[in-house]
Design a protein around this motif. Sequence first.
Motif, PDB file in Angstrom:
ATOM      1  N   GLY A 284       0.645  -1.258   0.069  1.00  0.00           N
ATOM      2  CA  GLY A 284      -0.005  -0.076   0.045  1.00  0.00           C
ATOM      3  C   GLY A 284       0.826   1.238   0.045  1.00  0.00           C
ATOM      4  N   VAL A 285       1.930   1.292   0.981  1.00  0.00           N
ATOM      5  CA  VAL A 285       2.727   2.498   0.963  1.00  0.00           C
ATOM      6  C   VAL A 285       3.437   2.579  -0.158  1.00  0.00           C
ATOM      7  CG1 VAL A 285       4.892   3.516   1.808  1.00  0.00           C
ATOM      8  CG2 VAL A 285       3.165   2.342   3.265  1.00  0.00           C
ATOM      9  N   THR A 286       3.953   1.522  -1.130  1.00  0.00           N
ATOM     10  CA  THR A 286       4.422   1.487  -2.547  1.00  0.00           C
ATOM     11  C   THR A 286       3.666   2.159  -3.454  1.00  0.00           C
ATOM     12  OG1 THR A 286       5.966  -0.503  -1.828  1.00  0.00           O
ATOM     13  CG2 THR A 286       5.536   0.178  -4.049  1.00  0.00           C
ATOM     14  N   ALA A 287       2.291   1.806  -3.355  1.00  0.00           N
ATOM     15  CA  ALA A 287       1.348   2.260  -4.234  1.00  0.00           C
ATOM     16  C   ALA A 287       1.168   3.760  -4.041  1.00  0.00           C
ATOM     17  CB  ALA A 287      -0.026   1.617  -4.238  1.00  0.00           C
ATOM     18  N   VAL A 288       1.262   4.379  -2.927  1.00  0.00           N
ATOM     19  CA  VAL A 288       1.078   5.622  -2.593  1.00  0.00           C
ATOM     20  C   VAL A 288       2.417   6.495  -3.313  1.00  0.00           C
ATOM     21  CG1 VAL A 288       1.236   7.436  -0.916  1.00  0.00           C
ATOM     22  CG2 VAL A 288      -0.349   5.540  -0.438  1.00  0.00           C
ATOM     23  N   GLY A 289       3.657   5.767  -3.081  1.00  0.00           N
ATOM     24  CA  GLY A 289       4.850   6.285  -3.641  1.00  0.00           C
ATOM     25  C   GLY A 289       4.936   6.279  -5.176  1.00  0.00           C
ATOM     26  N   ARG A 290       4.205   5.305  -5.745  1.00  0.00           N
ATOM     27  CA  ARG A 290       4.239   5.233  -7.307  1.00  0.00           C
ATOM     28  C   ARG A 290       3.223   6.519  -7.829  1.00  0.00           C
ATOM     29  NH1 ARG A 290       2.673  -0.625  -9.277  1.00  0.00           N
ATOM     30  NH2 ARG A 290       2.406   0.748 -11.278  1.00  0.00           N
ATOM     31  N   THR A 291       2.385   6.791  -7.003  1.00  0.00           N
ATOM     32  CA  THR A 291       1.242   7.897  -7.544  1.00  0.00           C
ATOM     33  C   THR A 291       1.530   8.953  -6.512  1.00  0.00           C
ATOM     34  OG1 THR A 291      -0.218   6.848  -6.043  1.00  0.00           O
ATOM     35  CG2 THR A 291      -0.367   6.219  -8.161  1.00  0.00           C
ATOM     36  N   ALA A 292       2.664   9.517  -6.237  1.00  0.00           N
ATOM     37  CA  ALA A 292       2.938  10.500  -4.994  1.00  0.00           C
ATOM     38  C   ALA A 292       2.490  11.800  -5.329  1.00  0.00           C
ATOM     39  CB  ALA A 292       4.709  10.538  -5.079  1.00  0.00           C
ATOM     40  N   SER A 349      -0.659   2.334 -15.000  1.00  0.00           N
ATOM     41  CA  SER A 349       0.711   2.337 -14.962  1.00  0.00           C
ATOM     42  C   SER A 349       1.253   3.551 -14.272  1.00  0.00           C
ATOM     43  CB  SER A 349       1.584   2.294 -16.266  1.00  0.00           C
ATOM     44  OG  SER A 349       1.182   3.075 -17.013  1.00  0.00           O
ATOM     45  N   ARG A 350       0.214   4.695 -14.385  1.00  0.00           N
ATOM     46  CA  ARG A 350       0.427   5.970 -13.429  1.00  0.00           C
ATOM     47  C   ARG A 350      -0.885   6.324 -12.913  1.00  0.00           C
ATOM     48  NH1 ARG A 350       3.088   6.819 -18.814  1.00  0.00           N
ATOM     49  NH2 ARG A 350       5.083   7.338 -18.421  1.00  0.00           N
ATOM     50  N   GLY A 351      -0.521   7.264 -11.984  1.00  0.00           N
ATOM     51  CA  GLY A 351      -1.434   7.801 -11.095  1.00  0.00           C
ATOM     52  C   GLY A 351      -2.248   8.822 -12.040  1.00  0.00           C
ATOM     53  N   PRO A 352      -3.463   9.223 -11.728  1.00  0.00           N
ATOM     54  CA  PRO A 352      -4.359  10.118 -12.391  1.00  0.00           C
ATOM     55  C   PRO A 352      -3.660  11.384 -12.911  1.00  0.00           C
ATOM     56  CG  PRO A 352      -5.139   9.729 -10.401  1.00  0.00           C
ATOM     57  CD  PRO A 352      -4.216   8.988 -10.574  1.00  0.00           C
TER      58      PRO A 352
END
Length: 371
Positions: A284-292, A349-352
């Motif tokens: 979950g933390v990694t997902a937040v980092g990928r969509t920082a 692959s990318r955040g919005p």
Amino acid sequence: MSGRITALDVLRGVAVLGTLGTNIWIFTDPAGPGGFLDGASGPVEALVRMVSNGKFLALLSILFGIGLAVQHRSAVRRGQRWPGWYLWRSALLMVEGLLHFVLIFEFDVLMFYALVSVAVAFLVGRGTRVVWGWLVGAAVVHVLLVGLVTVALFLGEASTGGGLAIDTSGWWAQVRSRLDHFLVLRAEAVFVVPLSTVLFLAGVLLLRAGALEDSVRGRRVRRRLTGWGLGVGLPLNVLTTLAGGEWFAVDRYLCAPLVAFGLLGGITALVHRMRAEPGVLRAGVTAVGRTALSCYIGQNLIASVLCYPWGLDLVGRFGHLGGWFTAVMWVVVSAVLVLGASWWTRRFSRGPVEAVWNWAYRAPQRRSAVV
């Protein structure tokens, strides 16, 4: 390579959620955003605020510098001109920050990052001695500014209390308040710009030194970072927090960034010791980092809707609970970010915000290629 990237994503996620730990006090203050500037109501609240105050924003700045260095390496490897299109990235970041400031959050940092990124872009490819020279120069300027403000606070010529009234009765009223107080709300640039220059350049040097690598030299660098940041910086941070408002600038702009280096070393070491398959929390933390970028903007939007009178006005209902309410709000918004980012990254692959931003970044390049 994958271990290094994984560590970087985790660090970004921790930095974003930690930055929320500072910002949530702004949203949950019964006096509004301006009330946060008046400081903590007592030593206990001061220590609770200290946990996040300044250090995760500093960690985010270091990571921005590391990311800039990674992009420079990629451009060199591909034979692309540098800084070239990176300056367009900085321009987009400035626009992004301005919109974020006006429409969502009074204390945006993206505008400052955009300014600093332009200067650092011209330094990232220089030799280590040159980078160190600019870093030390920016650090001297920063320390002098902190010293001057600290002396002024002791002499009573300055105050940490802003007395700033931001109208939160309606969304448009709050937008107008931000514009009316634009210069005051952007005054922190005096500290943030030289400090961010130091931290960006430190990130460049740390990447060169292998701080994120799972290697002998990487472990050596991380031990030093942890020792100095947590062994020295953290005790100093506690002392300056409890010493009184006169030490505000030293506490936030000197001690907190030192702790950030310890966090970088400690968290990276922990990531490399973990099993390869991430658990639920790390994923979950990694997902937040990928969509920082999406999560940084999203956390401020979500907290605004939940807390302000023009939204659900939870502060009006529960603000009297003080720190307990603030802690609950941090948990709630963090959970929304973690769950939302996890759901999104499983599908895209990318955040919005990153997707829109990437389209805007690529659009003129595609046009120039056609011409």
